[in-house]
Design a protein around this motif. Structure first.
Motif, PDB file in Angstrom:
ATOM      1  N   ARG A  76       7.138 -12.833 -21.466  1.00 18.65           N
ATOM      2  CA  ARG A  76       8.455 -13.241 -20.790  1.00 18.65           C
ATOM      3  C   ARG A  76       9.553 -12.482 -21.070  1.00 18.65           C
ATOM      4  O   ARG A  76      10.319 -12.052 -20.273  1.00 18.65           O
ATOM      5  CB  ARG A  76       8.555 -14.821 -21.085  1.00 18.65           C
ATOM      6  CG  ARG A  76       9.886 -15.156 -20.440  1.00 18.65           C
ATOM      7  CD  ARG A  76      10.132 -16.557 -20.747  1.00 18.65           C
ATOM      8  NE  ARG A  76      10.112 -16.991 -22.001  1.00 18.65           N
ATOM      9  CZ  ARG A  76      11.485 -16.576 -22.889  1.00 18.65           C
ATOM     10  NH1 ARG A  76      12.367 -16.229 -22.415  1.00 18.65           N
ATOM     11  NH2 ARG A  76      11.443 -16.963 -24.189  1.00 18.65           N
ATOM     12  N   ASP A 255      -1.810 -16.201 -10.121  1.00 18.20           N
ATOM     13  CA  ASP A 255      -1.400 -16.314  -8.569  1.00 18.20           C
ATOM     14  C   ASP A 255      -2.572 -16.245  -7.705  1.00 18.20           C
ATOM     15  O   ASP A 255      -2.729 -16.989  -6.821  1.00 18.20           O
ATOM     16  CB  ASP A 255      -0.497 -15.135  -8.056  1.00 18.20           C
ATOM     17  CG  ASP A 255       1.020 -15.565  -8.491  1.00 18.20           C
ATOM     18  OD1 ASP A 255       1.721 -16.975  -8.456  1.00 18.20           O
ATOM     19  OD2 ASP A 255       1.932 -14.578  -9.094  1.00 18.20           O
ATOM     20  N   ARG A 372       2.445 -24.789  -7.478  1.00 18.07           N
ATOM     21  CA  ARG A 372       2.225 -23.408  -8.281  1.00 18.07           C
ATOM     22  C   ARG A 372       3.160 -23.419  -9.441  1.00 18.07           C
ATOM     23  O   ARG A 372       2.947 -22.799 -10.628  1.00 18.07           O
ATOM     24  CB  ARG A 372       2.699 -22.352  -7.351  1.00 18.07           C
ATOM     25  CG  ARG A 372       2.673 -20.718  -7.864  1.00 18.07           C
ATOM     26  CD  ARG A 372       1.383 -20.634  -8.516  1.00 18.07           C
ATOM     27  NE  ARG A 372       1.603 -19.173  -9.545  1.00 18.07           N
ATOM     28  CZ  ARG A 372       1.947 -19.172 -10.538  1.00 18.07           C
ATOM     29  NH1 ARG A 372       2.268 -20.221 -11.513  1.00 18.07           N
ATOM     30  NH2 ARG A 372       2.106 -18.040 -10.981  1.00 18.07           N
ATOM     31  N   ASP A 373       4.326 -24.074  -9.495  1.00 13.66           N
ATOM     32  CA  ASP A 373       5.326 -24.055 -10.478  1.00 13.66           C
ATOM     33  C   ASP A 373       4.980 -25.137 -11.929  1.00 13.66           C
ATOM     34  O   ASP A 373       5.542 -25.544 -12.467  1.00 13.66           O
ATOM     35  CB  ASP A 373       6.687 -24.279  -9.998  1.00 13.66           C
ATOM     36  CG  ASP A 373       6.971 -25.648  -9.546  1.00 13.66           C
ATOM     37  OD1 ASP A 373       5.667 -26.283  -9.354  1.00 13.66           O
ATOM     38  OD2 ASP A 373       7.991 -26.022  -9.154  1.00 13.66           O
ATOM     39  N   HIS A 396      -4.912 -23.545 -11.390  1.00 10.27           N
ATOM     40  CA  HIS A 396      -4.282 -22.313 -11.845  1.00 10.27           C
ATOM     41  C   HIS A 396      -5.534 -21.344 -12.474  1.00 10.27           C
ATOM     42  O   HIS A 396      -4.787 -20.427 -13.089  1.00 10.27           O
ATOM     43  CB  HIS A 396      -2.982 -22.442 -12.629  1.00 10.27           C
ATOM     44  CG  HIS A 396      -2.088 -23.144 -11.840  1.00 10.27           C
ATOM     45  ND1 HIS A 396      -2.089 -24.392 -11.538  1.00 10.27           N
ATOM     46  CD2 HIS A 396      -0.666 -22.766 -11.869  1.00 10.27           C
ATOM     47  CE1 HIS A 396      -0.941 -24.758 -10.912  1.00 10.27           C
ATOM     48  NE2 HIS A 396      -0.146 -23.716 -11.020  1.00 10.27           N
ATOM     49  N   SER A 400      -4.490 -20.497 -17.438  1.00  5.44           N
ATOM     50  CA  SER A 400      -3.288 -21.282 -17.120  1.00  5.44           C
ATOM     51  C   SER A 400      -2.600 -22.049 -18.214  1.00  5.44           C
ATOM     52  O   SER A 400      -1.655 -22.156 -18.319  1.00  5.44           O
ATOM     53  CB  SER A 400      -3.322 -22.295 -15.923  1.00  5.44           C
ATOM     54  OG  SER A 400      -4.427 -23.134 -16.138  1.00  5.44           O
ATOM     55  N   VAL A 408       4.844 -16.851 -20.128  1.00  6.18           N
ATOM     56  CA  VAL A 408       4.942 -16.741 -18.550  1.00  6.18           C
ATOM     57  C   VAL A 408       5.059 -17.971 -18.079  1.00  6.18           C
ATOM     58  O   VAL A 408       6.151 -18.383 -17.295  1.00  6.18           O
ATOM     59  CB  VAL A 408       4.230 -15.741 -17.851  1.00  6.18           C
ATOM     60  CG1 VAL A 408       4.102 -15.568 -16.528  1.00  6.18           C
ATOM     61  CG2 VAL A 408       3.877 -14.424 -18.678  1.00  6.18           C
ATOM     62  N   ARG A 409       4.221 -18.831 -18.246  1.00  7.45           N
ATOM     63  CA  ARG A 409       3.983 -20.316 -17.871  1.00  7.45           C
ATOM     64  C   ARG A 409       5.376 -20.852 -17.970  1.00  7.45           C
ATOM     65  O   ARG A 409       6.085 -21.669 -17.175  1.00  7.45           O
ATOM     66  CB  ARG A 409       2.901 -20.837 -18.314  1.00  7.45           C
ATOM     67  CG  ARG A 409       2.873 -22.495 -17.806  1.00  7.45           C
ATOM     68  CD  ARG A 409       1.646 -23.225 -18.185  1.00  7.45           C
ATOM     69  NE  ARG A 409       1.562 -23.526 -19.798  1.00  7.45           N
ATOM     70  CZ  ARG A 409       1.105 -22.809 -20.563  1.00  7.45           C
ATOM     71  NH1 ARG A 409       0.079 -22.051 -20.394  1.00  7.45           N
ATOM     72  NH2 ARG A 409       0.935 -23.175 -22.019  1.00  7.45           N
ATOM     73  N   GLU A 412       8.152 -19.759 -15.947  1.00  7.53           N
ATOM     74  CA  GLU A 412       8.035 -20.337 -14.451  1.00  7.53           C
ATOM     75  C   GLU A 412       8.645 -21.865 -14.417  1.00  7.53           C
ATOM     76  O   GLU A 412       9.221 -22.252 -13.441  1.00  7.53           O
ATOM     77  CB  GLU A 412       6.487 -20.077 -14.091  1.00  7.53           C
ATOM     78  CG  GLU A 412       6.337 -18.738 -13.822  1.00  7.53           C
ATOM     79  CD  GLU A 412       4.744 -18.431 -13.574  1.00  7.53           C
ATOM     80  OE1 GLU A 412       4.516 -17.325 -12.953  1.00  7.53           O
ATOM     81  OE2 GLU A 412       4.050 -19.583 -13.743  1.00  7.53           O
ATOM     82  N   GLN A 415      12.382 -21.814 -14.623  1.00 10.40           N
ATOM     83  CA  GLN A 415      13.015 -21.398 -13.147  1.00 10.40           C
ATOM     84  C   GLN A 415      12.842 -22.519 -12.333  1.00 10.40           C
ATOM     85  O   GLN A 415      13.972 -22.693 -11.762  1.00 10.40           O
ATOM     86  CB  GLN A 415      12.285 -20.041 -12.915  1.00 10.40           C
ATOM     87  CG  GLN A 415      13.036 -19.376 -11.819  1.00 10.40           C
ATOM     88  CD  GLN A 415      14.651 -19.205 -12.103  1.00 10.40           C
ATOM     89  OE1 GLN A 415      14.689 -18.413 -13.311  1.00 10.40           O
ATOM     90  NE2 GLN A 415      15.423 -19.422 -11.447  1.00 10.40           N
ATOM     91  N   SER A 416      11.732 -23.460 -12.508  1.00  8.46           N
ATOM     92  CA  SER A 416      11.688 -24.202 -11.215  1.00  8.46           C
ATOM     93  C   SER A 416      12.747 -25.534 -11.497  1.00  8.46           C
ATOM     94  O   SER A 416      13.436 -25.724 -10.601  1.00  8.46           O
ATOM     95  CB  SER A 416      10.437 -24.578 -11.505  1.00  8.46           C
ATOM     96  OG  SER A 416       9.851 -26.027 -10.632  1.00  8.46           O
TER      97      SER A 416
END
Length: 435
Positions: A76, A255, A372-373, A396, A400, A408-409, A412, A415-416
């Protein structure tokens, strides 16, 4: 008028590696946006008295199965001060590690890294605090916030929940843990209690990495004991860690898996399950084979493999009946302990959510629907989000909820939360309906 109640943007349930990584991401986000009027606020509740990650399997010779670069932050934020490399520098081992020429640290070392990182954000976590309930806070018909209640009677109010309660040890149906029947998650604690008792036989059930590690450790620790490994396969199977297969753990793979239809998802899980499940590092397979062969040469066989077999009966007294899957022959073994290395299952978060649980939508197979988030799909009207750090493999993919994707998770998820964030509202109008 009721007193105002502080509202956290995030309350995290559990503080394992996943929510630790999220706490770090939050700290870095707030530090990078120091000029903003209202930072993203969070607090985490962890039932353990201090940070701990699979302590019962911290075998001092075991190594990680993921690269050190897949730490809490690097994928990240490669410049993060919370990286494994920065930990090594702080510990005075950076040059030594480089000279080691190895991507895979000792598991105890990586755990020490986690503890080092956790100490840097311990102001946002309450240890020894178990979450016992989550209750909705209504604004009219809409759920505006969540009240998170702890076993000590304290509670926190949140706009969003992030559930990171980890995995639960899994035993076969009909098997109950006891004095002589263990799950491998308890291994080191149980072994310590056996020191000086001169056990004569162990039975280890399972064919994966943990089962092989358990067999090796018991064989080392108790040189007068017989170790019987029981598994349905012909032999331990190596993990597929080839470069192309490992792309299943790339962030982009999440993704692609999420967008795929169910038949494709099922095929991908079958194709690439050997990258993570019931697979053993080749070095350990070779070492166990060397032991078996050496003992055959010496005429004293302490490491016995019951392959293509299964335990059909296990008693609390440690009597195990092993049946061959090919010929049906049965062998009765009297064991000081039977260790099941039979994996883990994700915890179902819905019982903890109380009346919100039924509002979490499920697919045709009864599995939770996840966006997805990593946000649970819920019936309206829920203003906040309930995010999962685990239990999302069906939506996922394999990577996941693994360490490979942790950095990375959490980025995300954060950010959500930031994207969905709304201005704080007065709490007084909701307090009566909540408490």
């Amino acid at each position: 008028m009721a007193a105002e109640v502080p509202i956290h943007d995030i309350v995290g349930v559990g503080f394992g590696p996943s929510n630790l990584a999220l706490a770090i991401a939050l700290a870095e986000h707030n530090a990078g946006n120091a000029a903003q009027d209202s930072p993203v606020t969070a607090h985490f509740l962890e039932r353990q008295p201090r940070f701990g990650w699979h302590r019962g399997m911290l075998i001092d010779t075991a190594t990680m199965q993921v690269s050190f670069l897949k730490d809490l932050v690097t994928l990240r934020n490669p410049t993060s001060e919370f990286s494994f490399l920065n930990y090594l520098h702080a510990a005075g081992r950076l040059v030594d590690f480089i000279n080691h020429k190895n991507l895979f640290p000792l598991r105890v070392e990586f755990h020490d890294y986690f503890e080092w990182a956790a100490a840097k954000v311990d102001d946002v976590v309450s240890y020894g605090t178990e979450v016992v309930a989550v209750k909705p806070v209504y604004a009219g018909a809409e759920v505006a916030y969540f009240d998170v209640e702890a076993s000590d009677g304290s509670w926190l109010r949140a706009r969003n929940l992030v559930v990171g309660t980890g995995l639960r040890p899994q035993l076969p149906e009909g098997v109950t843990a006891g004095e002589r029947i263990w799950h491998n998650s308890e291994l080191l604690f149980r072994v310590e209690a056996l020191r000086g008792t001169d056990p004569r036989r162990f039975v280890v059930v399972g064919a994966g990495q943990s089962a092989a590690e358990v067999a090796a450790l018991l064989h080392d620790e108790f040189p007068r004991a017989e170790v019987c490994a029981v598994f349905a396969r012909y032999g331990y199977s190596p993990a597929d860690d080839s470069a192309f297969a490992n792309r299943i753990f790339d962030p982009e793979a999440v993704d692609r898996f999420y967008r795929a239809g169910e038949p494709v998802k099922d095929r991908l899980m079958r194709y690439h399950g050997a990258t993570n499940y019931s697979a053993v590092d080749l070095d350990l397979i070779d070492e166990l084979y060397r032991r078996v062969y050496r003992e055959k040469v010496l005429g004293v066989e302490r490491l016995r493999l019951f392959n293509v077999s299964r335990p059909v009966a296990v008693t609390d007294a440690g009597t195990v009946t092993v049946e061959s899957l090919t010929g049906g022959e049965r062998t009765v073994l009297q064991a000081d302990a039977v260790v099941y290395a039979t994996g883990y299952r994700p915890a179902d978060p819905t019982p903890l959510l109380g009346e919100l649980g039924p509002r979490c939508l499920r697919d045709g197979e009864g599995r939770l629907r996840v966006e997805r988030d990593y946000r649970l799909t819920t019936e309206p009207p829920l203003r906040g989000g309930i995010y999962l750090q685990g239990g999302t493999e069906h939506t996922h993919g394999i990577t996941s909820s693994l360490l490979s994707n942790t950095a990375v998770r959490v980025g995300e998820i954060l950010q959500s939360v930031v994207d969905r964030r709304v201005a704080a509202e007065p709490v007084a109008e909701y307090a009566v309906s909540a408490r």
